[in-house]
Design a protein around this motif. Structure first.
Motif: not given
Length: 233
Positions: A56-60, A206-210
């Motif tokens: 899981k990746l997180f983007v800001a 909703q799908q994958g990551d941002f």
């Protein structure tokens, strides 16, 4: 003695937010990219990417480009309030309506003055409402740019002292706007003090990551996932 100027948010926000995510999400590596573009051609000032779990990746996202325009509106309002033209509008209405009512409508002077006062008051209030709405509309239009760069968390960065938000109803309107849209607000003032005025509300892709929305997706994934990304690719 030289006048002390506001510090530039671009000189402080990137390192501050990188450390913020390292501390709050317990990660060691935060990939920071500047002037990134989405695959639809929209540009954002800063992109923070990190790996919070093995899969899981997180983007800001960080937006500072509109800082000068927004801070100018907020500071002018705090210093000068609304436009003084409101008084010109009220005076013009009072004189015009009073004269018309007295000379052409055949009313008494007292009635003409009362009618003029009523219209002047109405014009003053209407001008006040429209002036404030116009200023807030300009701010809202600038904040709208954040919609074009989706992320788990979005930040608006301003080069302004947090003191500018005290007793400033227009600044409160900005905070309400950020609250509704889940946008975080970070500022830096003359004393080089970075302040988080409002925390962002995390969003879920909703799908994958941002990261899939950005042109630098592949390079960032390689930097964050390393060998595991290469094996999947």
């Amino acid at each position: 003695m030289p006048v002390q100027r506001e510090s530039d948010i671009n000189d402080f926000a990137y390192d501050y937010l990188r450390k913020h995510y390292i501390t709050h999400l317990g990660v060691k590596n935060v990939q920071v990219n500047r002037a990134e573009k989405t695959k639809r051609g929209h540009t954002l000032d800063g992109l923070f990417s990190l790996r919070i779990t093995p899969d899981k990746l997180f983007v800001a996202s960080l937006h500072t480009n509109s800082s000068k325009q927004i801070t100018s509106i907020l500071l002018k309002y705090k210093k000068n309030g609304l436009s003084k033209l409101r008084y010109v509008t009220a005076l013009s209405l009072f004189i015009t309506i009073s004269l018309i009512t007295w000379k052409f409508a055949g009313a008494t002077l007292v009635l003409a003055i009362l009618t003029g006062l009523g219209m002047a008051t109405t014009g003053f209030v209407l001008h006040t409402v429209l002036d404030k709405q116009n200023r807030f509309r300009k701010i809202s239009n600038l904040v709208d740019a954040l919609k074009l760069t989706p992320a788990n968390e979005q930040w608006l960065g301003l080069s302004i002292s947090s003191l500018a938000f005290r007793n400033n109803s227009l600044a409160n309107k900005l905070l309400e706007l950020c609250e509704r849209r889940g946008i975080g607000l970070i500022t830096v003032g003359k004393r080089v003090k970075v302040v988080i005025i409002k925390e962002p509300r995390p969003q879920t892709c909703q799908q994958g990551d941002f990261l899939t929305h950005y042109e630098a997706e592949q390079q960032i994934r390689k930097a964050l996932l390393g060998d595991s990304y290469l094996r999947v690719a």
